[in-house]
Design an enzyme around this catalytic site. Structure first.
Site, PDB file in Angstrom:
ATOM      1  N   GLY A  80       4.716 -10.446   3.595  1.00 16.55           N
ATOM      2  CA  GLY A  80       5.426 -10.389   4.856  1.00 16.55           C
ATOM      3  C   GLY A  80       4.763 -11.230   5.930  1.00 16.55           C
ATOM      4  O   GLY A  80       3.536 -11.281   6.034  1.00 16.55           O
ATOM      5  N   ARG A  97       2.824   2.498   9.532  1.00 17.11           N
ATOM      6  CA  ARG A  97       2.120   3.279  10.540  1.00 17.11           C
ATOM      7  C   ARG A  97       3.038   3.746  11.676  1.00 17.11           C
ATOM      8  O   ARG A  97       2.613   4.566  12.497  1.00 17.11           O
ATOM      9  CB  ARG A  97       0.951   2.473  11.112  1.00 17.11           C
ATOM     10  CG  ARG A  97      -0.184   2.264  10.108  1.00 17.11           C
ATOM     11  CD  ARG A  97      -1.365   1.540  10.728  1.00 17.11           C
ATOM     12  NE  ARG A  97      -2.542   1.594   9.871  1.00 17.11           N
ATOM     13  CZ  ARG A  97      -2.888   0.667   8.998  1.00 17.11           C
ATOM     14  NH1 ARG A  97      -2.133  -0.406   8.877  1.00 17.11           N
ATOM     15  NH2 ARG A  97      -3.976   0.799   8.258  1.00 17.11           N
ATOM     16  N   HIS A  99       9.384  -3.750   3.268  1.00 18.54           N
ATOM     17  CA  HIS A  99       8.965  -3.958   1.876  1.00 18.54           C
ATOM     18  C   HIS A  99      10.174  -4.282   0.998  1.00 18.54           C
ATOM     19  O   HIS A  99      10.106  -5.144   0.119  1.00 18.54           O
ATOM     20  CB  HIS A  99       8.277  -2.707   1.333  1.00 18.54           C
ATOM     21  CG  HIS A  99       7.031  -2.318   2.053  1.00 18.54           C
ATOM     22  ND1 HIS A  99       6.958  -1.224   2.874  1.00 18.54           N
ATOM     23  CD2 HIS A  99       5.810  -2.896   2.089  1.00 18.54           C
ATOM     24  CE1 HIS A  99       5.736  -1.121   3.369  1.00 18.54           C
ATOM     25  NE2 HIS A  99       5.022  -2.125   2.914  1.00 18.54           N
ATOM     26  N   ASP A 120       2.154  -9.708   8.859  1.00 21.39           N
ATOM     27  CA  ASP A 120       0.705  -9.825   8.713  1.00 21.39           C
ATOM     28  C   ASP A 120       0.354 -11.303   8.607  1.00 21.39           C
ATOM     29  O   ASP A 120      -0.011 -11.808   7.541  1.00 21.39           O
ATOM     30  CB  ASP A 120       0.233  -9.053   7.480  1.00 21.39           C
ATOM     31  CG  ASP A 120       0.470  -7.560   7.627  1.00 21.39           C
ATOM     32  OD1 ASP A 120      -0.183  -6.934   8.477  1.00 21.39           O
ATOM     33  OD2 ASP A 120       1.326  -7.022   6.901  1.00 21.39           O
ATOM     34  N   HIS A 138       9.199   0.820   3.220  1.00 25.45           N
ATOM     35  CA  HIS A 138      10.316   0.848   4.151  1.00 25.45           C
ATOM     36  C   HIS A 138      11.151  -0.406   3.912  1.00 25.45           C
ATOM     37  O   HIS A 138      10.910  -1.154   2.954  1.00 25.45           O
ATOM     38  CB  HIS A 138       9.820   0.936   5.599  1.00 25.45           C
ATOM     39  CG  HIS A 138       8.743  -0.048   5.947  1.00 25.45           C
ATOM     40  ND1 HIS A 138       8.946  -1.411   5.952  1.00 25.45           N
ATOM     41  CD2 HIS A 138       7.430   0.135   6.286  1.00 25.45           C
ATOM     42  CE1 HIS A 138       7.838  -2.032   6.288  1.00 25.45           C
ATOM     43  NE2 HIS A 138       6.894  -1.127   6.493  1.00 25.45           N
ATOM     44  N   MET A 167       0.832  -1.193   0.000  1.00 23.53           N
ATOM     45  CA  MET A 167       0.000   0.000   0.000  1.00 23.53           C
ATOM     46  C   MET A 167       0.875   1.254   0.000  1.00 23.53           C
ATOM     47  O   MET A 167       0.422   2.345   0.360  1.00 23.53           O
ATOM     48  CB  MET A 167      -0.951   0.006   1.198  1.00 23.53           C
ATOM     49  CG  MET A 167      -2.008  -1.076   1.119  1.00 23.53           C
ATOM     50  SD  MET A 167      -3.502  -0.711   2.044  1.00 23.53           S
ATOM     51  CE  MET A 167      -2.853  -0.529   3.694  1.00 23.53           C
ATOM     52  N   GLY A 168       2.135   1.101  -0.407  1.00 23.76           N
ATOM     53  CA  GLY A 168       3.028   2.247  -0.470  1.00 23.76           C
ATOM     54  C   GLY A 168       3.661   2.543   0.872  1.00 23.76           C
ATOM     55  O   GLY A 168       3.672   1.712   1.774  1.00 23.76           O
ATOM     56  N   SER A 198       6.726  -0.893  10.173  1.00 27.41           N
ATOM     57  CA  SER A 198       5.360  -0.700   9.696  1.00 27.41           C
ATOM     58  C   SER A 198       5.247   0.711   9.147  1.00 27.41           C
ATOM     59  O   SER A 198       5.862   1.647   9.676  1.00 27.41           O
ATOM     60  CB  SER A 198       4.352  -0.884  10.834  1.00 27.41           C
ATOM     61  OG  SER A 198       3.058  -0.436  10.452  1.00 27.41           O
TER      62      SER A 198
END
Length: 323
Positions: free
Chosen positions: A165, A205, A51, A168, A48, A44-45, A203
């Site tokens: 990953g 977030r 990813h 999740d 980091h 979802m962009g 993350s």
């Protein structure tokens, strides 16, 4: 192949092709026709190093002559009311650099209108009972939305292999179940969680956290490692480090749960407090709680809010006798 829509900012930077529309992506995929050598990493962009590790794993698997596609799409179907769809970070220029440096060939970054040209789809993929537990119970409809877009993107990118990953964990289990149950011709590969030096799982977030909130958030990984180490001590083995790339054998589910819970209970008294959603020791195949007599793989998973930010984390364990 359609013209490149993004160019290198500086001479010598790695390059990547950006596509925003399905016909351009189709043309690129048709241009590359080597069976068994295509991989996709769905994001979802706000990319980091977690990813990047997925992209590097994909590149290593398909080799220099293979093709690695990264999708960047903030999927509205998997956000519920009151969640952070509007403020979810959108950093496409930076994402392109991360993707290129990690070894991607293509970035497909469609708009919502491109993915859902008729608006919200009338037909969706349903997560079933596995999608109703833990994350699914806390975020109703989330997994239906996730599987629907993963299904669409698998059709659009047509990979031989897809990389997800392990952070999740329930999502990974559901994607594997969907691919198996609906006969998608793709191999699903899980890639270990990447952590900061202090243990916090990477993350997108994390950028929402203040310095104080980040200190509290460290209780998630501390709880997981405390549970793991308590299980190891019960097995008569020494405590391990923070690396969980290999399954670690533990003897006592009760000891694992108790030690992890103690750390989280203490974090509830911090300022700001950690507000626990769930702590679970589950079978990764169906996310049902494991019994004290369980033997085999298990996932110790936690979800909590710190301030306005909801975070998840997990580690993989092996309960019982050595394999």
């Amino acid at each position: 192949m359609s013209p490149r829509l993004w160019t290198k900012a500086l001479p010598g930077e790695p390059d990547v092709e950006l596509f925003r529309h399905r016909p351009d992506l189709d043309a690129a995929l048709a241009h590359f026709a080597v069976p068994g050598r295509t991989a996709v990493v769905m994001t979802m962009g706000a990319l980091h190093d977690g990813h990047a590790s997925l992209i590097r794993a994909a590149r290593a698997r398909v080799g220099a002559k293979g093709m690695v596609t990264v999708t960047v799409f903030v999927n509205p179907l998997q956000f519920g009311a009151g969640e952070d769809l509007g403020r979810y970070p959108r950093t496409l220029d930076a994402d392109l650099r991360v993707a290129a440096e990690a070894g991607a060939d293509i970035v497909f970054a469609p708009t919502a209108e491109e993915v859902y040209p008729d608006g919200e789809p009338g037909v969706r993929i349903t997560a079933g009972t596995l999608g109703e537990r833990y994350e699914g119970a806390s975020r109703p409809g989330h997994f239906d939305g996730m599987l629907t877009v993963v299904g669409k993107l698998l059709h659009l990118t047509r990979p031989d292999i897809a990389f997800f990953g392990e952070k999740d964990a329930q999502q990974l289990s559901l994607v594997r179940r969907m691919v198996h149950d609906l006969n998608f011709p793709v191999e699903i590969v899980g890639v270990p969680t990447v952590r900061e030096g202090d243990g916090l799982a990477l993350s997108s977030r994390n950028r929402y956290l203040t310095a104080q909130e980040r200190d509290t958030a460290l209780a998630l990984s501390r709880a997981l490692f405390a549970g793991r180490d308590a299980g190891l001590l019960a097995a008569g083995e020494g405590p391990a480090g923070s690396e969980e790339h290999e399954l670690i054998r533990v003897a006592s589910p009760a000891a694992v749960r108790s030690a992890a819970r103690a750390v989280l209970d203490e974090a509830a008294g911090l300022e700001p407090p950690l507000v626990l959603d769930y702590l679970a020791l589950v079978d990764p195949a169906d996310f049902t709680d494991v019994s004290d007599g369980h033997t085999g793989e298990a996932v110790l998973a936690v979800a909590a809010k710190v301030g306005a930010t909801r975070l998840i984390d997990n580690i993989r364990l092996w309960i019982g006798a050595a394999r």
